[in-house]
Design a protein around this motif. Sequence first.
Motif, short mmCIF file in Angstrom:
data_model
loop_
_atom_site.label_atom_id
_atom_site.label_comp_id
_atom_site.label_asym_id
_atom_site.label_seq_id
_atom_site.Cartn_x
_atom_site.Cartn_y
_atom_site.Cartn_z
N PHE A 76 -0.41 -36.85 0.89
CA PHE A 76 -0.27 -35.47 1.33
C PHE A 76 -1.47 -35.09 2.20
N LYS A 77 -1.27 -34.11 3.07
CA LYS A 77 -2.36 -33.58 3.87
C LYS A 77 -2.40 -32.06 3.71
N VAL A 78 -3.62 -31.52 3.58
CA VAL A 78 -3.78 -30.07 3.48
C VAL A 78 -3.66 -29.48 4.87
N GLU A 79 -2.67 -28.59 5.07
CA GLU A 79 -2.47 -27.96 6.37
C GLU A 79 -3.21 -26.64 6.47
N CYS A 80 -3.17 -25.85 5.41
CA CYS A 80 -3.89 -24.58 5.40
C CYS A 80 -4.10 -24.17 3.95
N GLY A 81 -4.97 -23.20 3.73
CA GLY A 81 -5.26 -22.79 2.36
C GLY A 81 -5.99 -21.47 2.29
N GLY A 82 -6.09 -20.96 1.06
CA GLY A 82 -6.81 -19.72 0.81
C GLY A 82 -7.25 -19.68 -0.64
N PHE A 83 -7.85 -18.56 -1.03
CA PHE A 83 -8.34 -18.41 -2.40
C PHE A 83 -7.86 -17.10 -3.00
N SER A 84 -7.44 -17.17 -4.26
CA SER A 84 -7.03 -15.98 -4.99
C SER A 84 -8.10 -15.64 -6.03
N GLU A 85 -8.42 -14.36 -6.14
CA GLU A 85 -9.42 -13.94 -7.11
C GLU A 85 -8.88 -13.92 -8.53
N ARG A 86 -7.56 -14.03 -8.67
CA ARG A 86 -6.96 -14.03 -10.00
C ARG A 86 -6.16 -15.31 -10.19
N PRO A 87 -5.91 -15.72 -11.42
CA PRO A 87 -5.07 -16.91 -11.66
C PRO A 87 -3.68 -16.70 -11.07
N VAL A 88 -3.11 -17.75 -10.53
CA VAL A 88 -1.77 -17.67 -9.95
C VAL A 88 -0.80 -18.33 -10.93
N TYR A 89 0.02 -17.51 -11.58
CA TYR A 89 0.96 -18.02 -12.57
C TYR A 89 2.36 -18.20 -12.02
N SER A 90 2.66 -17.53 -10.90
CA SER A 90 3.95 -17.69 -10.25
C SER A 90 3.76 -17.57 -8.75
N LEU A 91 4.45 -18.41 -7.99
CA LEU A 91 4.34 -18.42 -6.53
C LEU A 91 5.72 -18.67 -5.94
#
Length: 362
Positions: free
Chosen positions: A60-75
């Motif tokens: 796999f290759k990382v295409e883009c990303g970000g950061f969440s200040e809270r836990p991500v339980y559903s996306l």
Amino acid sequence: YRDLHTFELQAPTRLIEWARGSRVCVAGYGQSDGNEILQLIPPPTLLTKETQGLCPERDFKVECGGFSERPVYSLKYVPDTSLLVTSGPPDSSLQVWQMSAEDSDVIKSVSPIATENGTGQSWSKITTISARAPWVLHGSRLDRVQITEVESRKNVYTAASGGSEELSSLAFLDCNTLLLCCATGRLCLADVRQPQSLVEAVSAPSAPCSEHWCMGTRHGAQGLEPSSQPVARLSSKGLLTLTDLRKTSEFLALAKARVPSPGSGAEFLCVSWAPALEGCLAISGFDGTVHVYDTQSWDSSGREAEPIFVHKGHAFGGAGGSGDPPLVTVHTWHLQKPRTLLSAASDGSLHVWDWVQPCGKC
């Protein structure tokens, strides 16, 4: 195995979501700040409908990303857009994310979707659809179910109060019909055109109140009525039920999965129908494995079912960050390749696998 790809993420992951252009989105669920949200480009062999031979690029290759200040339980990816919607503690509000344009590698946070009485409520379960406009269906309890238009933030539907039971899963059956599953296993149908109508479809089999349930819905072929597709429910004790929503007075089938009972909680329970295989479903969330079953021979006896394949790759990947054996946190099926699944675990491992077809099976 016919094929197996692995990728190591920086943190435990509990989400896998197909996005635009067959990309894969994943997110972390740690309690500290800085949970990653990544969009990955799958290996080239997963981007073609036909199985190819040897391929020099298998990662796999990382295409883009970000950061969440809270836990991500559903996306959830919002179809036909460049938006993602996420939810997680400490409340039931939703976060909306803009995936990067071609000249950027950043997934940016945009204004959140506030929910009524969101503070103090558990995190929202969510699902999305784009039949009329980009909608997100969300709620933490049966009396807190809403549909919000993602781009305008307009509330377009609020379900009638049907009790305050905790929700474990929810789904669009079509652009007008919703299916809600409570943690107790209770199923309820709702219609967007009739906000005051909330109908209990069927209860779960008699079981201890400590048992937790989740559901998986199946999308049928073009032109097939969504209500004709069976709904699968999975309990924390490994009981599986199949239900036809057109005839809720009885179960289509009952079976017992060959899995250990979880030691505590059931937050990672997952059951899903194969989109391109008739009668096949997969379950996970009990240990470091994913089980695949052919349900076509099941009856109402409730006897133990024999899996046609068990993916054990995560179980042999070593201990997670807590020192415990890795636990599969989520799995999902490839949208076109019939026997290809993706799974993630508490040690940050992401696997893509395809098993050899058994004779006479799926």
